[in-house]
Scaffold this motif. Structure first.
Motif, PDB file in Angstrom:
ATOM      1  N   HIS A  25      31.516 -42.938 -30.811  1.00  0.00           N
ATOM      2  CA  HIS A  25      30.384 -43.077 -30.179  1.00  0.00           C
ATOM      3  C   HIS A  25      29.328 -41.759 -30.437  1.00  0.00           C
ATOM      4  O   HIS A  25      28.053 -42.276 -30.548  1.00  0.00           O
ATOM      5  N   HIS A  37      27.209 -47.762 -31.257  1.00  0.00           N
ATOM      6  CA  HIS A  37      27.378 -46.729 -30.434  1.00  0.00           C
ATOM      7  C   HIS A  37      27.468 -47.452 -28.912  1.00  0.00           C
ATOM      8  O   HIS A  37      28.287 -46.831 -28.036  1.00  0.00           O
ATOM      9  N   GLU A  41      31.133 -47.363 -26.289  1.00  0.00           N
ATOM     10  CA  GLU A  41      31.142 -46.978 -24.947  1.00  0.00           C
ATOM     11  C   GLU A  41      31.880 -47.950 -24.129  1.00  0.00           C
ATOM     12  O   GLU A  41      32.512 -47.538 -23.301  1.00  0.00           O
ATOM     13  N   TYR A  44      35.411 -47.487 -24.547  1.00  0.00           N
ATOM     14  CA  TYR A  44      36.138 -46.071 -23.980  1.00  0.00           C
ATOM     15  C   TYR A  44      36.307 -46.301 -22.536  1.00  0.00           C
ATOM     16  O   TYR A  44      37.259 -45.793 -21.934  1.00  0.00           O
TER      17      TYR A  44
END
Ligand SMILES: [Fe+2]
Length: 143
Positions: A25, A37, A41, A44
């Motif tokens: 990221h 990006h 996110e 995760y």
């Protein structure tokens, strides 16, 4: 490995994946920056949610989930990010990781089912369903 040990390996895997996805990221660059990006996110956040569900299942089964990074690195089948990957290499690595996760989750779900542990089997099957969708998206990106 008994069910709890297998769940602990999955906790370790999702912790390593969580770290790796943060790494990606922050370090991704190139024309796919904005898409990847944001996607890293989203993933995760999900890896963290899976980790918590798995750890609380282990506790419910009276086991002990790993609680340090060192323990996780020792237990995980996934490897940390090497560093310096291109965007495409990141996606390729994640596709490999997701395929390892799917096959281990399948294996543990089957064993849990056989042992009459439906809650564990159901939880892992739900994770598998989402990861198989991710696997398709990763393949589509690389096609
Ligand atoms: Fe961020």
């Amino acid at each position: 490995m008994n069910i709890t040990e297998q769940l602990n390996r999955q906790i370790a895997n999702f912790q390593v994946l969580n770290f790796k996805l943060h790494h990606y990221h922050w370090r991704v660059s190139g024309p796919h920056f904005f898409t990847l990006h944001a996607k890293f996110e989203e993933w995760y956040d999900r890896a963290a949610a899976y980790t918590d569900d798995l750890a609380e299942r282990v506790l419910a089964l009276q086991g002990e989930p790993p609680v340090t990074l060192q323990q996780c690195l020792g237990l995980a089948s996934l490897k940390e990010a090497a560093g310096g990957e291109t965007a495409e290499q990141m996606v390729r690595t994640l596709a490999e990781d997701v395929s390892i996760l799917i096959s281990e989750l399948k294996e543990t779900a089957a064993e849990a089912d056989e042992a009459g542990d439906r809650p564990t089997a159901d939880m892992l099957t739900d994770f598998q369903t989402e990861l198989e969708k991710d696997a398709w998206m990763l393949r589509a990106f690389l096609a």
